[in-house]
Scaffold this motif. Structure first.
Motif, PDB file in Angstrom:
ATOM      1  N   LEU A 121       0.831  -1.204   0.000  1.00  0.00           N
ATOM      2  CA  LEU A 121       0.000   0.000   0.000  1.00  0.00           C
ATOM      3  C   LEU A 121       0.872   1.264   0.000  1.00  0.00           C
ATOM      4  O   LEU A 121       0.559   2.239  -0.687  1.00  0.00           O
ATOM      5  N   ASN A 122       1.952   1.230   0.749  1.00  0.00           N
ATOM      6  CA  ASN A 122       2.821   2.411   0.790  1.00  0.00           C
ATOM      7  C   ASN A 122       3.507   2.661  -0.549  1.00  0.00           C
ATOM      8  O   ASN A 122       3.665   3.806  -0.962  1.00  0.00           O
ATOM      9  N   ALA A 123       3.897   1.582  -1.222  1.00  0.00           N
ATOM     10  CA  ALA A 123       4.502   1.749  -2.548  1.00  0.00           C
ATOM     11  C   ALA A 123       3.464   2.332  -3.510  1.00  0.00           C
ATOM     12  O   ALA A 123       3.751   3.245  -4.292  1.00  0.00           O
ATOM     13  N   THR A 124       2.252   1.819  -3.441  1.00  0.00           N
ATOM     14  CA  THR A 124       1.185   2.290  -4.327  1.00  0.00           C
ATOM     15  C   THR A 124       0.886   3.758  -4.086  1.00  0.00           C
ATOM     16  O   THR A 124       0.591   4.517  -5.005  1.00  0.00           O
ATOM     17  N   ARG A 125       1.005   4.153  -2.836  1.00  0.00           N
ATOM     18  CA  ARG A 125       0.753   5.538  -2.462  1.00  0.00           C
ATOM     19  C   ARG A 125       1.724   6.503  -3.130  1.00  0.00           C
ATOM     20  O   ARG A 125       1.436   7.679  -3.278  1.00  0.00           O
ATOM     21  N   ARG A 126       2.881   6.009  -3.517  1.00  0.00           N
ATOM     22  CA  ARG A 126       3.902   6.880  -4.110  1.00  0.00           C
ATOM     23  C   ARG A 126       3.717   7.077  -5.610  1.00  0.00           C
ATOM     24  O   ARG A 126       4.537   7.736  -6.246  1.00  0.00           O
ATOM     25  N   ILE A 127       2.677   6.512  -6.186  1.00  0.00           N
ATOM     26  CA  ILE A 127       2.420   6.726  -7.611  1.00  0.00           C
ATOM     27  C   ILE A 127       1.710   8.060  -7.777  1.00  0.00           C
ATOM     28  O   ILE A 127       0.631   8.257  -7.232  1.00  0.00           O
ATOM     29  N   PRO A 128       2.322   8.996  -8.506  1.00  0.00           N
ATOM     30  CA  PRO A 128       1.720  10.324  -8.629  1.00  0.00           C
ATOM     31  C   PRO A 128       0.410  10.290  -9.412  1.00  0.00           C
ATOM     32  O   PRO A 128       0.226   9.412 -10.268  1.00  0.00           O
ATOM     33  N   ALA A 129      -0.469  11.237  -9.132  1.00  0.00           N
ATOM     34  CA  ALA A 129      -1.694  11.380  -9.910  1.00  0.00           C
ATOM     35  C   ALA A 129      -1.333  11.576 -11.368  1.00  0.00           C
ATOM     36  O   ALA A 129      -0.348  12.229 -11.701  1.00  0.00           O
ATOM     37  N   GLY A 130      -2.139  10.969 -12.238  1.00  0.00           N
ATOM     38  CA  GLY A 130      -1.892  11.132 -13.664  1.00  0.00           C
ATOM     39  C   GLY A 130      -0.874  10.151 -14.214  1.00  0.00           C
ATOM     40  O   GLY A 130      -0.510  10.238 -15.385  1.00  0.00           O
ATOM     41  N   GLN A 131      -0.389   9.224 -13.372  1.00  0.00           N
ATOM     42  CA  GLN A 131       0.584   8.246 -13.848  1.00  0.00           C
ATOM     43  C   GLN A 131       0.148   6.846 -13.442  1.00  0.00           C
ATOM     44  O   GLN A 131      -0.648   6.674 -12.535  1.00  0.00           O
ATOM     45  N   THR A 132       0.698   5.855 -14.132  1.00  0.00           N
ATOM     46  CA  THR A 132       0.392   4.463 -13.795  1.00  0.00           C
ATOM     47  C   THR A 132       1.694   3.692 -13.622  1.00  0.00           C
ATOM     48  O   THR A 132       2.736   4.095 -14.127  1.00  0.00           O
TER      49      THR A 132
END
Length: 264
Positions: A121-132
């Motif tokens: 979950l923490n890694a996923t949280r680091r994905i910026p908005a507008g990116q995948t």
DNA sequence: CCCGTGACACTCC
DNA sequence: TGGAGTGCCACGG
């Protein structure tokens, strides 16, 4: 500068002081027994949000529980074994986060999850908005590069969708993948963040999963902020990261498409 | 403790 | 070019 004058207290100091107040506040008995819930607007319409003094624990769209708070509460109790009490409002940071704005003050209560679940979950949280990012990227960032399928299992049970943006995790082959609230909503959310899904799919159809710039010598995920600025004439497509590295490119430090050792 | 199950990925035809 | 088969790891029953 007035703000540096010692007679004045800076915003930062105030926030820090408030933070320690919150941390040292006595935990009352009802607070230990009950978690609280409130409804809030989101990009997927109304959502129900359950939270404790430590932060947000659980989020479900009203749609996914058929508009029934009781069903939300049951789902919550099934997972957290705690009763819920209605609250007036959601905690600070939740409203902007539900709108897709990064909220520095948003706090999540992920205690009770396994170390692996928290890492995912923490890694996923680091994905910026507008990116995948692909599932295998999350696995690597979470410290278990081969636990790709396990990442899917964890995200399938993401207790706090939208707040932990699992909708930004997609398949490595360019397909959108599954989503808690259904793939249609996943796509809606991504389009709402201006992710160019049509381009990503078009590239994937041609076997391109990475984009590189022959002026900088850097290779990125196609949705990376830096990749989107590559002048078309200098843009090179690659099927695999290894292929790009073999051609002399190094992985982007922003989107981290692979381990640095590969590039070194 | 073993065994089945996944919001996946890679390799073959 | 894409679909089946196989590998994988973390969990739950």
């Amino acid at each position: 500068m007035t703000t540096n004058d010692s007679r004045f207290v800076s915003d930062r100091q105030i926030i820090s002081a408030l933070g320690s107040l919150a941390a040292s506040a006595p935990v009352t008995l009802p607070e230990r027994v009950f978690a609280r819930w409130a409804s809030a607007p989101s990009r997927l319409g109304e959502v129900f949000v359950a939270f404790t003094g430590a932060g947000v624990q659980f989020v479900r769209s009203s749609e996914s529980v058929h508009g029934d708070v009781e069903e939300f509460a049951q789902e919550y109790r099934a997972r957290f074994a705690r009763p819920l009490q209605q609250a007036g409002t959601v905690p600070a940071g939740v409203l902007p986060a539900l709108r897709g704005r990064p909220a520095r003050n948003l706090r999540l209560d992920l205690a009770g999850l396994t170390a692996f679940e928290q890492a995912v979950l923490n890694a996923t949280r680091r994905i910026p908005a507008g990116q995948t990012r692909p599932y295998n990227w999350v696995a690597r960032e979470a410290g278990s590069p081969r636990a790709v399928r396990a990442v899917g299992t964890v995200l399938a049970r993401n207790p706090v969708p939208l707040l932990v943006p699992c909708h930004r995790v997609v398949r490595a082959d360019g397909a959108i993948g599954q989503y808690t609230f259904g793939p249609v909503h996943k796509e809606e959310l991504l389009r709402g963040e201006a992710v160019n899904l049509d381009e990503i799919r078009s590239l994937a159809r041609h076997g391109v999963h990475y984009l590189a710039s022959d002026t900088t010598g850097i290779v990125c995920f196609p949705s990376c902020r830096d990749a989107r600025r590559i002048t078309p004439a200098h843009r090179q497509g690659f099927n695999t990261l290894a292929g790009a590295v073999a051609a002399g490119y190094r992985p982007c430090r922003t989107c981290r498409p692979g381990v640095e050792e590969l590039g070194a």
